[in-house]
Enzyme design. Structure first.
Site, PDB file in Angstrom:
ATOM      1  CB  ALA A 115      -0.920  -0.002   1.226  1.00  0.00           C
ATOM      2  N   GLY A 128       9.837  -1.865  -7.533  1.00  0.00           N
ATOM      3  CA  GLY A 128       9.118  -3.035  -7.990  1.00  0.00           C
ATOM      4  C   GLY A 128       8.404  -3.789  -6.883  1.00  0.00           C
ATOM      5  CB  SER A 181     -49.170  19.669  15.254  1.00  0.00           C
ATOM      6  OG  SER A 181     -49.709  18.435  14.843  1.00  0.00           O
ATOM      7  CD  GLU A 226       4.414  -7.989 -16.777  1.00  0.00           C
ATOM      8  OE1 GLU A 226       3.555  -7.182 -17.173  1.00  0.00           O
ATOM      9  OE2 GLU A 226       4.289  -8.638 -15.729  1.00  0.00           O
ATOM     10  NE  ARG A 237      -2.902   6.286 -13.763  1.00  0.00           N
ATOM     11  CZ  ARG A 237      -3.434   5.221 -14.344  1.00  0.00           C
ATOM     12  NH1 ARG A 237      -4.360   5.365 -15.271  1.00  0.00           N
ATOM     13  NH2 ARG A 237      -3.070   4.004 -13.980  1.00  0.00           N
ATOM     14  CG  ASN A 296     -30.778  18.198  20.418  1.00  0.00           C
ATOM     15  OD1 ASN A 296     -31.235  19.081  19.697  1.00  0.00           O
ATOM     16  ND2 ASN A 296     -29.915  17.312  19.984  1.00  0.00           N
TER      17      ASN A 296
END
Length: 446
Positions: free
Chosen positions: A12, A83, A391, A158, A18, A372
């Site tokens: 990683a 590599g 309401s 490859e 890109r 709250n």
């Protein structure tokens, strides 16, 4: 295989230029989880007891993301990029006494499944020394080819180095490899950089293993499973694949998705049987929906628990800490945050309930809010079982409405409301006869 030990090495270290981002590539998220964390989860679920993480300099957030999945993680820095074999050797100190199986994974390949890794481990258990994961590509041109002879993988070629016949092979290298712990270090140290790029390629281990008489095999995965991410476009494609998987799994396990392509899941969404999910529903992290609940259209849920037979929405928002008990209802244009809505209680229309407990079978009228937050502190509202809130009421926390109480519409409640009482705080209604007629006449003369 279950008795074999396993460690995963996750590469990683790439910056992902890109992606055009200030953060490491592997921290970009798929289904609300960093890509590298997806990989770590798959490794752990496949039986890895230990993770070796190879990162670049100043990438502590990557280590933190992986340790959120598993505590037994050792971090190693790859300073130079020479590599894939060079990257694996950055974790050489973890290979002095390697475990039985060593799996090489990539932090930017987040869709690899634990079952696939487990299958590679099974091949090691059955006598293979090296296992390479491949896929059949519709357009194989950019990829290295896996070359087999009588069941033995003899080389990874490859594309730029392949012969005309080898280029006809559509079995391509996914990059993910598994090694017997007994031979991995000796193979890695025999890899050289005698190539145009002067890099150390992990793929060279295949031919080296063949020269030493080791058994090398290839296994096949779906191309979608081994997608790598190097750009925002590829990230979007991986996200789309994850969502397709999640939708299929939800429906396979007994949920109804009325328009599957408009439903979006997080990596950890849990959906029960006979759940109905209507169109354009989004699940953030940490949502559990029990059997026979209904999530109506255009609702957004995150960090919420929804019990059986609940009805949510349409156009409802459940924020972290929302806990709906059996047969509770949160209706259209309502928001619930860090609140328990007890069994059979209803919050039907245009209301905000935050930092609260709404008792069983209580009814919250349209436009009600729990006040709250005072600018500094959050306080709690307690609404008893069977209470009725009229309401357009405001409940100023901390405050208690006791069991069975009724709060009249339009009230601002700042003190405890006694059980089974009626509480009103609105001003007395008054009427001025003909005032409206006089008002209109006065203003129309101008």
């Amino acid at each position: 295989m279950m008795q074999r030990s396993c460690q995963a090495i996750i590469l990683a270290a790439g910056q992902g230029t890109r992606m055009k981002s200030s953060k490491p590539k592997v921290l970009h998220q798929v289904a609300h989880l960093p890509m590298v964390s997806h990989v770590a989860k798959a490794a752990i679920n496949a039986g890895s007891q230990k993770i070796s993480l190879v990162v670049g300099p100043d990438m502590d957030p990557v280590l933190k993301a992986v340790r959120s999945i598993h505590k037994n993680v050792q971090s190693h820095q790859q300073i130079e990029r020479l590599g894939t074999a060079h990257a694996v050797l950055a974790a050489e100190s973890d290979l002095g006494q390697p475990l039985d199986d060593v799996i090489i994974l990539y932090g930017d390949t987040p869709l690899v499944e634990s079952q696939t890794i487990a299958s590679m481990r099974a091949a090691l258990s059955n006598g293979a020394d090296v296992v390479v994961l491949g896929f059949r590509a519709e357009k194989p041109d950019p990829y290295g080819r896996l070359l087999e002879e009588e069941g033995q993988l003899v080389a990874i070629r490859e594309a730029k180095d392949a012969s005309e016949d080898e280029l006809k092979v559509d079995f391509c290298n996914a990059g993910i490899m598994a090694f017997s712990g007994k031979i991995i270090l000796q193979l890695l140290k025999r890899i050289d950089n005698d190539n145009a790029q002067k890099e150390y390629y992990l793929t060279d281990a295949v031919e080296l293993a063949n020269r030493s008489g080791h058994k090398v095999v290839a296994m096949e995965a779906e191309e979608a499973e081994v997608q790598g991410v190097n750009s925002r476009l590829e990230l979007a494609r991986v996200e789309a694949t994850f969502q397709q998987r999640a939708r299929l799994n939800a429906m396979t396990e007994g949920a109804t998705l009325q328009d599957p392509e408009t439903v979006y899941f997080a990596h950890d969404t849990k959906i029960g049987r006979d759940v109905v999910i209507e169109q354009n529903v989004v699940f953030g992290p940490g949502v559990e929906v029990a059997d026979e609940a209904t999530i109506r259209a255009f609702s957004h849920l995150e960090g919420a628990k929804v019990a059986s037979h609940c009805v949510i929405g349409p156009y409802a928002r459940l924020r972290p800490g929302a806990d709906l008990r059996e047969a509770a209802k949160v209706g259209n244009f309502c928001e619930v945050k860090k609140a328990v809505i007890d069994q059979g209680a209803k919050v039907n229309h245009l209301s905000y309930i935050g930092d609260a407990h709404v008792g069983a079978k209580a009814n919250i009228g349209a436009g009600t809010i729990t006040c709250n937050y005072d600018g500094f502190n959050k306080s709690k509202t307690e609404i008893g079982a069977g209470a009725f809130i009229g309401s357009n009421s405001a409940l100023v926390a901390p405050v208690i409405v006791e069991e069975g109480a009724i709060v009249g519409a339009g009230s601002v409640i700042t003190k405890t409301v006694e059980a089974n009482s009626l509480t009103l705080t609105r001003a007395k209604q008054m009427a001025l006869s003909n005032w409206a007629t006089k008002f209109r006449e006065k203003n129309s003369k101008g």
